[in-house]
Design an enzyme around this catalytic site. Structure first.
Site, mmCIF file in Angstrom:
data_model
loop_
_atom_site.group_PDB
_atom_site.id
_atom_site.type_symbol
_atom_site.label_atom_id
_atom_site.label_comp_id
_atom_site.label_asym_id
_atom_site.label_seq_id
_atom_site.Cartn_x
_atom_site.Cartn_y
_atom_site.Cartn_z
ATOM 1 N N LYS A 77 0.835 -1.199 0.000
ATOM 2 C CA LYS A 77 0.000 0.000 0.000
ATOM 3 C C LYS A 77 0.871 1.251 0.000
ATOM 4 O O LYS A 77 1.874 1.320 0.724
ATOM 5 C CB LYS A 77 -0.906 -0.025 1.235
ATOM 6 C CG LYS A 77 -1.923 1.097 1.316
ATOM 7 C CD LYS A 77 -2.825 0.881 2.527
ATOM 8 C CE LYS A 77 -3.865 1.980 2.670
ATOM 9 N NZ LYS A 77 -4.763 1.744 3.829
ATOM 10 N N SER A 151 -9.315 2.117 2.475
ATOM 11 C CA SER A 151 -8.342 2.784 1.643
ATOM 12 C C SER A 151 -7.304 1.852 1.028
ATOM 13 O O SER A 151 -6.513 2.282 0.169
ATOM 14 C CB SER A 151 -7.622 3.868 2.466
ATOM 15 O OG SER A 151 -6.906 3.296 3.546
ATOM 16 N N SER A 175 -10.021 -0.019 6.681
ATOM 17 C CA SER A 175 -9.375 0.099 5.376
ATOM 18 C C SER A 175 -8.784 -1.183 4.819
ATOM 19 O O SER A 175 -8.419 -1.232 3.654
ATOM 20 C CB SER A 175 -8.287 1.177 5.427
ATOM 21 O OG SER A 175 -8.871 2.452 5.556
#
Length: 446
Positions: A77, A151, A175
């Site tokens: 990420k 996210s 997330s």
């Protein structure tokens, strides 16, 4: 010819250790899939093609037999440092400066033999439950008209599309679990302090945790063991657990739609048939949970945005940070979080695991949410993902587990929550659900 795309991390690592395939062959095959499909999916902000192949070759100088993730391509990420790559955090306001060192979780993955294929798209500052912005839009590989979630949306999309077998993400208000639920993956948000955090400026007051995204519980367990630097073997014998099932939304005024309530009840029925003590029971969520969640969500963004040029932030991010600034001082005290833990602790003293829907409804359409107003984003996020925030506020472990399908054919999912230190128990129950109700590993994009 054997193909390694679509194989699990566990299978790939075993084959590399046994010298049935080289790390370069595995990585090259996954890079070819990224090149073929990521234009449609939008999982990656940047792909490390040359660097990944070079790192795969370097593994041959190591003792492959000692590497639990030998030759496994992983996605990271884009809010975690990867040596030699810029950490953009989904924003035009962040510097395009290569990181000098890996984040500790990335370093642990590499030490275990993993190869970083690339950094994945996130919403700006990892604020929202949809992933789109100046660096790209991550779509759900099962339904490209829908967002992958957020996210950790790019990481989830990469795994669900078969571009990598596992990915690293993090979870501050859901997330990991939100995109995993959208994309048919297993995700584990560990409890506080189990895996090193170091996310943004203070881990959103200790609510954010790093964790794995995978297609199987076995892979999630393997990656979690590496991230936590501890062995997490499955139990030698079946363990009977007390499981509460609740389909009530923690946030007042938000309704859980029928496909998700059905999934939770069907999962509960299977676990009951498997011998667990399962009964309906709602946690005593306080009426102030909605306002507390909003205060922490916005305050975390306010802190992360402090040293950035607001003129280069999207309008929804600027507003989110501006709202949060008035809450920062109060949130730092941790009073509400401690009150929530005290309120919910007796419930988890009585029940080993809480089973809930993972989401309230299917994910929003994949559109330019970053160009829409702040309130519209808040309402869209809250309407579909009210189930996750309480467990960031408490700091307790929680998982998303695929279970069944939505009317559209996209995956449905349930959430498992446990008391502190119960990661192994959650993985155990998730593994039983995987056996009782198998799911397809990755979406078909051909």
């Amino acid at each position: 010819m054997t193909t390694w795309v679509g194989r699990t991390a566990t299978e790939i690592a075993a084959a590399v250790r046994e010298q049935r395939v080289t790390p370069r062959e595995v990585v090259a095959e996954h890079l070819a899939r990224i090149e073929r499909f990521d234009g449609r999916v939008g999982a990656f902000r940047t792909v490390r093609a040359d660097a990944a192949l070079a790192e795969a070759d370097e593994l041959l100088s190591r003792d492959l037999g000692q590497l639990p993730l030998a030759g496994v391509p992983v996605a990271v990420k884009d809010n975690l440092a990867v040596r030699g790559e810029a950490n953009r955090n989904g924003s035009a306001a962040t510097p395009d400066t290569p990181a000098g060192e890996d984040h500790v979780t990335v370093a642990r993955l590499r030490a275990a033999g993993a190869v970083v294929a690339g950094l994945t798209n996130v919403p700006e500052l990892c604020v929202f439950g949809t992933t789109e912005g100046v660096h790209g839009t991550a779509r759900n590989p099962w339904d490209l008209s829908r967002t992958a979630g957020g996210s950790s949306g790019g990481s989830a999309a990469a795994v669900a599309a078969g571009m990598v077998p596992v990915a690293l993400g993090n979870d501050g208000m859901g997330s990991l679990r939100i995109p995993a639920a959208n994309c048919g993956l297993v995700a584990l948000k560990p409890g506080h302090g189990v895996v090193p955090a170091g996310i943004g400026h203070g881990d959103w007051f200790g609510m954010s945790e790093n964790g794995p995204l995978a297609t199987t519980v076995e892979d999630a367990r393997l990656m979690f063991s590496v991230l936590a630097d501890t062995e997490q073997p499955p139990p030698a014998e079946p363990v009977t657990r007390s499981i509460a099932v609740s389909v009530r939304s923690p946030l007042a005024g938000v309704r859980v739609t029928r496909p998700y309530t059905i999934a939770a009840r069907q999962a509960a029925a299977l676990l009951s048939e498997a011998g667990h003590r399962v009964r309906p029971a709602n946690p005593p969520y306080p009426v102030w949970l909605s306002t507390t969640s909003l205060a922490h969500w916005t305050a975390g963004t306010a802190v992360d945005a402090e040293d950035l040029d607001p003129r280069r932030l999207a309008r929804r991010t600027r507003v989110h940070a501006a709202v949060g600034r008035r809450f920062v001082t109060g949130v730092r005290t941790g009073v509400r979080r401690e009150q929530l833990r005290a309120r919910l602790a007796p419930f988890f003293a009585e029940h080993d695991v809480l089973l809930t829907p993972a989401l309230a409804r299917r994910s929003p359409a994949s559109v330019a949410w970053h160009e829409r107003g702040w309130l519209r984003n808040i309402l869209a996020n809250t309407a579909y993902s009210p189930m996750t925030p309480p467990w960031n506020l408490t700091g307790w472990p929680a998982m998303a587990v695929p279970f069944g399908t939505l009317p559209s054919g996209a995956p449905c999912a349930v959430q498992l929550v446990g008391r502190p230190g119960s990661e192994a128990a959650l993985l155990d129950v998730a593994g039983q659900l995987e056996v009782l109700n198998p799911w397809r590993r990755t979406a078909r994009l051909d």
